[in-house]
Design a protein around this motif. Structure first.
Motif, short mmCIF file in Angstrom:
data_model
loop_
_atom_site.label_atom_id
_atom_site.label_comp_id
_atom_site.label_asym_id
_atom_site.label_seq_id
_atom_site.Cartn_x
_atom_site.Cartn_y
_atom_site.Cartn_z
N GLN A 59 0.83 -1.33 0.15
CA GLN A 59 0.05 0.01 0.02
C GLN A 59 0.82 1.21 -0.13
OE1 GLN A 59 -2.45 -0.70 3.58
NE2 GLN A 59 -4.09 -1.54 2.14
N ALA A 60 2.04 1.23 0.86
CA ALA A 60 2.83 2.47 0.85
C ALA A 60 3.46 2.75 -0.56
CB ALA A 60 3.85 2.15 1.80
N ARG A 61 3.97 1.50 -1.30
CA ARG A 61 4.56 1.69 -2.60
C ARG A 61 3.57 2.07 -3.32
NH1 ARG A 61 4.27 -0.81 -7.20
NH2 ARG A 61 3.02 -2.69 -6.28
N GLU A 62 2.34 1.62 -3.49
CA GLU A 62 1.18 2.13 -4.23
C GLU A 62 1.08 3.66 -4.37
OE1 GLU A 62 -2.27 -0.24 -3.79
OE2 GLU A 62 -1.27 -1.98 -4.90
N ALA A 95 2.98 5.83 -2.93
CA ALA A 95 4.33 6.78 -3.52
C ALA A 95 4.07 6.81 -5.04
CB ALA A 95 5.57 6.01 -2.92
N GLU A 96 3.78 5.79 -5.55
CA GLU A 96 3.80 5.69 -7.21
C GLU A 96 2.68 6.73 -7.48
OE1 GLU A 96 3.19 1.65 -8.34
OE2 GLU A 96 5.26 1.23 -8.08
N LEU A 97 1.59 6.59 -6.92
CA LEU A 97 0.40 7.65 -7.17
C LEU A 97 0.83 9.01 -7.14
CD1 LEU A 97 -2.29 7.77 -8.48
CD2 LEU A 97 -3.32 7.50 -6.50
N ASN A 98 1.51 9.44 -5.85
CA ASN A 98 2.01 10.67 -5.70
C ASN A 98 3.01 11.07 -7.03
OD1 ASN A 98 0.89 10.92 -3.22
ND2 ASN A 98 2.61 10.23 -1.94
N VAL A 99 3.63 10.24 -7.33
CA VAL A 99 4.77 10.60 -8.65
C VAL A 99 3.74 10.95 -9.82
CG1 VAL A 99 6.39 9.76 -10.05
CG2 VAL A 99 6.72 9.16 -7.76
N SER A 100 2.72 10.05 -9.91
CA SER A 100 1.75 10.37 -11.15
C SER A 100 1.13 11.59 -11.04
CB SER A 100 0.77 9.30 -11.36
OG SER A 100 1.43 8.04 -11.43
N LEU A 117 -0.25 18.26 -2.09
CA LEU A 117 0.83 17.38 -2.75
C LEU A 117 2.00 17.42 -2.01
CD1 LEU A 117 1.21 15.67 -5.09
CD2 LEU A 117 1.66 17.63 -6.40
N ASP A 118 2.45 18.63 -1.61
CA ASP A 118 3.86 18.78 -1.10
C ASP A 118 4.21 17.77 0.17
OD1 ASP A 118 6.54 19.60 -1.16
OD2 ASP A 118 5.86 21.26 0.37
N THR A 119 2.92 17.83 0.91
CA THR A 119 2.86 17.10 2.19
C THR A 119 2.87 15.58 1.75
OG1 THR A 119 1.76 18.80 3.57
CG2 THR A 119 1.39 16.54 4.30
N LEU A 120 2.01 14.97 0.97
CA LEU A 120 1.85 13.76 0.41
C LEU A 120 3.43 13.12 -0.11
CD1 LEU A 120 -1.31 13.74 -1.33
CD2 LEU A 120 -0.90 12.75 0.81
N THR A 121 3.97 14.01 -0.98
CA THR A 121 5.34 13.54 -1.52
C THR A 121 6.37 13.47 -0.41
OG1 THR A 121 5.80 15.96 -2.41
CG2 THR A 121 4.80 14.54 -3.75
N VAL A 122 6.42 14.35 0.50
CA VAL A 122 7.53 14.57 1.73
C VAL A 122 7.30 13.41 2.41
CG1 VAL A 122 8.19 15.50 3.62
CG2 VAL A 122 7.88 16.84 1.47
N SER A 166 6.04 10.19 1.64
CA SER A 166 6.27 9.12 0.90
C SER A 166 7.64 9.05 0.71
CB SER A 166 5.51 9.15 -0.35
OG SER A 166 5.56 10.00 -1.00
N GLY A 167 8.43 9.98 1.07
CA GLY A 167 9.89 9.82 0.95
C GLY A 167 10.38 10.56 -0.50
N GLY A 168 9.40 11.24 -1.14
CA GLY A 168 9.83 11.85 -2.41
C GLY A 168 10.18 12.86 -2.47
N GLY A 169 10.44 13.81 -1.40
CA GLY A 169 10.75 15.10 -1.40
C GLY A 169 9.93 16.24 -1.82
N HIS A 170 10.22 17.57 -1.54
CA HIS A 170 9.48 18.59 -1.81
C HIS A 170 8.83 18.70 -3.43
CE1 HIS A 170 9.19 20.28 2.12
NE2 HIS A 170 10.54 20.20 2.37
#
Length: 235
Positions: free
Chosen positions: A70-73, A75-80, A200-205, A207-211
């Motif tokens: 679920q965490a991987r999914e 993170a992937e959706l955050n990127v999309s 979105l900024d909060t979500l990406t941070v 999930s480890g994706g940065g700002h």
């Protein structure tokens, strides 16, 4: 006269039956003890040999695997979502710049800068923005809130563009009123976009994706983004 051999046989048979009954009872008692020991060990999460119970270990492993998936999914959706928002951000910024300049020109009684053709081009820009965002799949409630904020902002800006079209055809004495409506809806669109960008900024941070900084200014100028929407490293 009673046959002694028969008496002996009867006694032996009785003794055999009593021995068998005693043996069965003893075995039953041992079984009860073993069951109790096994139940106690399983309740503690371990089997009688001191090893972790397979059932408990399997449940924990499945739960951990599910959480990781679920965490991987997410993170992937955050990127999309970030990629789609970046595309939409470009279209929104373009429209904001041209719309703000055109409204200012109209208020200053400058000859028509954009015209109906220009407004039509802005609508196409906004359609591209919404199309990019609509392509993002469903996710968590937080991800949905961010996406819907972006889409809602595009719709509000689309409404502002439509009002600008009315401004062009309005009598001169009514243009100021139309211009105020355009500006109000433009600013509302920007505020709604900012809320989605912050989410979105909060979500990406998380999930480890940065700002991910995709904020907008009312006039579309990247350097004019309000300070409260900028990170310290942006200065």
């Amino acid at each position: 006269m009673v046959d002694p051999s028969k008496v002996v046989l009867i006694i032996v048979n009785r003794l055999s039956r009593r021995w068998r009954i005693t043996l069965v009872l003893a075995m039953a008692a041992v079984a009860v003890v073993l069951v109790a020991v096994a139940a106690t060990a399983l309740a503690a999460g371990r089997d009688p040999r001191g090893e972790e119970a397979p059932e408990v270990a399997s449940i924990e492993a499945v739960a951990e695997k599910l959480a990781a998936e679920q965490a991987r999914e997410r993170a992937e959706l955050n990127v999309s979502l970030a990629s789609a928002a970046e595309v939409a951000h470009g279209h929104m910024g373009e429209v904001l710049q041209k719309l703000s300049f055109a409204v200012s020109a109209q208020q200053d009684a400058t000859p028509n800068v954009a015209g109906a053709d220009g407004a039509g081009e802005w609508e196409l820009e906004l359609e591209r923005a919404m199309s990019a965002l609509d392509a993002v799949g469903e996710g968590t409630s937080e991800q949905t809130v961010a996406r819907e904020a972006f889409i809602g902002a595009a719709h509000l800006l689309e409404s502002a563009v439509a009002d600008y079209g009315h401004l062009l055809n309005a009598p001169h004495e009514e243009r100021e009123s139309y211009a105020e409506t355009v500006i109000e809806r433009r600013d509302a669109a920007v505020r709604l976009w900012q809320s989605g960008a912050a989410q979105l900024d909060t979500l990406t941070v998380e999930s480890g994706g940065g700002h991910v900084h995709l904020f907008l200014a009312p006039d579309g100028d990247p350097d004019a983004v309000p300070l409260e929407f900028q990170e310290p490293d942006d200065h």
